[in-house]
Design an enzyme around this catalytic site. Structure first.
Site, short mmCIF file in Angstrom:
data_model
loop_
_atom_site.label_atom_id
_atom_site.label_comp_id
_atom_site.label_asym_id
_atom_site.label_seq_id
_atom_site.Cartn_x
_atom_site.Cartn_y
_atom_site.Cartn_z
CD GLU A 33 -24.21 19.74 -25.32
OE1 GLU A 33 -24.06 19.08 -24.27
OE2 GLU A 33 -24.59 19.26 -26.38
NE ARG A 259 -26.05 18.01 -11.00
CZ ARG A 259 -25.86 18.31 -12.27
NH1 ARG A 259 -24.68 18.15 -12.83
NH2 ARG A 259 -26.85 18.77 -13.00
CE LYS A 269 -27.84 21.90 -20.30
NZ LYS A 269 -26.75 22.46 -21.07
P1 ATP Z 1 -27.68 19.28 -17.44
O1 ATP Z 1 -27.31 18.08 -16.63
O2 ATP Z 1 -28.81 20.07 -16.92
O3 ATP Z 1 -27.78 19.02 -18.91
P2 ATP Z 1 -25.02 20.07 -17.92
O4 ATP Z 1 -24.01 19.94 -16.85
O5 ATP Z 1 -25.02 19.07 -19.00
O6 ATP Z 1 -26.43 20.25 -17.26
P3 ATP Z 1 -23.73 22.19 -19.28
O7 ATP Z 1 -24.30 23.10 -20.27
O8 ATP Z 1 -22.74 21.20 -19.73
O9 ATP Z 1 -24.95 21.49 -18.58
O10 ATP Z 1 -23.17 22.97 -18.02
C1 ATP Z 1 -22.42 24.15 -18.06
C2 ATP Z 1 -21.72 24.32 -16.74
O11 ATP Z 1 -22.68 24.41 -15.69
C3 ATP Z 1 -20.85 23.12 -16.43
O12 ATP Z 1 -19.60 23.59 -15.99
C4 ATP Z 1 -21.58 22.39 -15.36
O13 ATP Z 1 -20.70 21.75 -14.48
C5 ATP Z 1 -22.37 23.49 -14.65
N1 ATP Z 1 -23.60 22.97 -14.05
C6 ATP Z 1 -24.60 22.33 -14.68
N2 ATP Z 1 -25.55 21.94 -13.81
C7 ATP Z 1 -25.14 22.37 -12.58
C8 ATP Z 1 -25.68 22.28 -11.26
N3 ATP Z 1 -26.85 21.67 -11.01
N4 ATP Z 1 -24.98 22.83 -10.25
C9 ATP Z 1 -23.83 23.46 -10.49
N5 ATP Z 1 -23.26 23.58 -11.70
C10 ATP Z 1 -23.89 23.03 -12.74
MG MG Z 2 -23.38 18.69 -20.24
#
Ligand code: ATP
Ligand code: MG
Length: 558
Positions: A33, A259, A269
């Site tokens: 995102e 994760r 984020k």
């Molecule tokens: P945050 O919790 O930091 O906002 P998010 O999961 O909301 O992260 P996205 O932009 O939706 O962020 O993530 C893009 C991809 O990266 C998704 O497929 C998510 O599963 C993966 N991802 C995000 N954080 C991690 C992590 N700590 N370890 C592994 N994969 C991750």
């Molecule tokens: Mg997300």
């Protein structure tokens, strides 16, 4: 295809799918995102998704999951693309946007309404919560659940046309308010949000939820393996429900993995944004940030980050990885590839009194002790040099293997010198050390047999250059700054950045290209700052110190 043995469960699973003919070509996607910069956790997801496509000769899409316009921006879209490419991956075809499928999602929402599988609900958020039930109690049907197809189609069209206020209506799937899995209790498909979108402008005032969008995005793109983190495991039945109830062009499947969490930092984020917004760090790409852009500016390399992602593996459980393991991967790669150079962080003048005032000798030193292919560099050797103030003492015991008054030390890549005198200011601080060179000791031991015990770095005071060197350390003092009730802002390391304004570097370093990395001998690994380094005003960032603290299975790595 020549394939290495599987080292994670997803590789095994995909190999089986291919062997059984369940899929013809592997298609994955990385779906960020665009609401912040990517962090080290995303690096794991990138390596996994692009890595699987690469391994099986398939393709991986880059798709912006841009269904939340208020928090998203073009800046993030651009930084994310740059980060993925910097890590060494290229997506298949054009960049994709969930927002370019908005009309299709709307058509499918109408399809669900027509089939009696979705309805417009007027409950307030508060009322909806009350109707939802709990993990142990079933929910109750919304009074709006029995609306006719005609009424629902009309209300949905009017939601889209902007007739209703935000929060006054939502579109919900009609599944089961008593389902043990709360995600199936008539989840929301659309919300009213009168916000401009970075891609679609003011075209839409209703926006799909993650759950309604994600699987359909995958289906549109022909994604075969939709890989996400474990917190979405409970959403999988809903993911499948949409795929079953919609005339989608393909049938993607969702798989979950654990994760990445790293100690001594935060990987959310929202929290990283707070560090930026409150000015704790100097932007998303501050070298102390666990963002990909921050790690890049710090001097971490794509190869080292990819090695780290390989080391941590992919499992079905969440765990915390020791940041020392990441640091180990960086150090290992840098040790192998970084040219060596001399830098003095805390300069003290050393005058070689037996040399003429205009003495200038060009020494040649290898760029790397084990890598002839990296060539050599020229080191000007003059009468006045700088050494590190910590490398000289008037008196010291035998454990101190540097320069002591009346004793000898070797100057790295040059000769042996013997300290003869010190000059002090009125306050008694040493301002200069005087020494003499020992004859014929360039690359040779002294003929009189009195060998120095130590080797120290030096820089010509005349030919060397002044540089700014930034010494970075961990951003948090606590191992788990955001665990449980911890307020992560309470654990900021006050010494996470120390700026040395008058370091001295060997002259060849001024010509370093931005982002070029070096080992400053005896000090650590450093990188020419991506933005601020110039030949006139050299700026280097410390990537990592030399001492390895990662304890692999109890062995001593140091
Ligand atoms: P945050 O919790 O930091 O906002 P998010 O999961 O909301 O992260 P996205 O932009 O939706 O962020 O993530 C893009 C991809 O990266 C998704 O497929 C998510 O599963 C993966 N991802 C995000 N954080 C991690 C992590 N700590 N370890 C592994 N994969 C991750
Ligand atoms: Mg997300």
């Amino acid at each position: 295809m020549d394939i290495k043995p599987a080292n994670n469960f997803l590789q095994t699973l995909i190999a089986d799918d291919l062997a059984a003919g369940r899929v013809q070509e592997v298609v994955t996607r990385f779906p960020p995102e665009p609401n912040g910069y990517l962090h080290v956790g995303h690096a794991k997801s990138i390596c996994l998704n692009f890595g699987l496509a690469e391994r099986f000769g398939g393709r991986c899409n880059l798709r912006f999951d841009d269904t939340n316009p208020e928090k998203e921006s073009q800046e993030f879209i651009e930084s994310i693309q740059a980060d993925v490419r910097w890590l060494g991956y290229e997506w298949a075809g054009e960049v994709r946007y969930a927002s370019s499928y908005f009309q299709q999602f709307y058509d499918w929402a109408q399809h669900l309404v027509r089939n009696g599988c979705a309805y417009v609900c007027d409950l307030t958020a508060e009322q909806a919560r009350e109707h939802r039930g709990t993990l142990t109690e079933p929910g109750r049907n919304s009074p709006f659940r029995a609306r006719s197809v005609e009424e629902n189609l009309d209300l949905l069209a009017r939601m889209k046309a902007g007739e209703f206020a935000e929060g006054s209506k939502v579109l919900r799937a009609k599944i089961d308010m008593a389902a043990p899995n709360m995600n199936l209790r008539d989840p929301i498909l659309y919300r009213i949000r009168k916000a401009a979108h970075h891609q679609t402008g003011s075209d839409w005032v209703i926006y799909p939820t993650y759950d309604f969008a994600h699987g359909q995005e995958d289906a549109i793109e022909g994604v075969t393996h939709s890989i996400c983190t474990l917190e979405f495991e409970d959403h999988r039945p809903l993911y499948d429900w949409f795929i079953e109830h919609l005339p989608v062009p393909s049938r993607p499947r969702q798989y979950e993995f654990g994760r990445l969490n790293l100690n001594y930092t935060v990987t959310s984020k929202r929290k990283l944004k707070q560090l930026v917004d409150e000015g704790v760090v100097d932007g998303w790409d501050d070298p102390r940030m666990p963002t990909i852009a921050g790690m890049r500016r710090r001097g971490f390399t794509p190869a080292a980050i990819r090695t780290f992602c390989d080391m941590i593996g992919v499992t079905r459980s969440d765990g915390v990885v020791d940041v020392a393991m990441l640091e180990h991967a960086i150090r290992d790669e840098r040790n192998e590839n970084a040219p060596r150079a001399l830098c003095v962080l805390n300069p003290l003048k050393l005058v070689l009194t037996d040399l003429a005032a205009d003495h200038r000798q060009l020494l040649s030193a290898p760029a790397h002790p084990g890598r002839e292919d990296l060539g050599s560099r020229e080191l000007p050797f003059t009468r006045e040099l700088y050494i590190d103030a910590d490398d000289f003492r008037e008196e010291a015991n035998k454990k101190y293997k540097r320069l002591v008054l009346g004793k000898r030390v070797r100057l790295r890549n040059a000769c042996v010198v013997e300290a003869t005198d010190v000059v002090k200011d009125a306050a008694g601080n040493i301002t200069e050390v005087h020494a003499v060179t020992i004859a014929d000791t360039f690359g040779e031991d002294p003929a009189d047999g009195i060998k120095p015990k130590g080797v120290i770095q030096w820089v010509s005071a005349r030919a060397g250059r002044r540089a700014t060197v930034r010494l970075y350390d961990r951003l948090f003092t606590h191992e788990a700054p955001d665990r449980g009730d911890n307020a992560f802002m309470d654990f900021l390391n006050p010494d996470s950045l120390r700026v040395v304004e008058n370091a001295w570097i060997e002259p060849s370093l001024a010509d370093a290209a931005p982002e070029q990395g070096f080992q400053f001998e005896r000090e650590g690994y450093f990188v020419a700052d991506r933005y601020q380094h110039t030949p006139e005003q050299p700026v280097f960032n410390r990537t990592i110190g030399l001492r390895d603290t990662w304890n692999a299975g109890g062995g001593d790595q140091a």
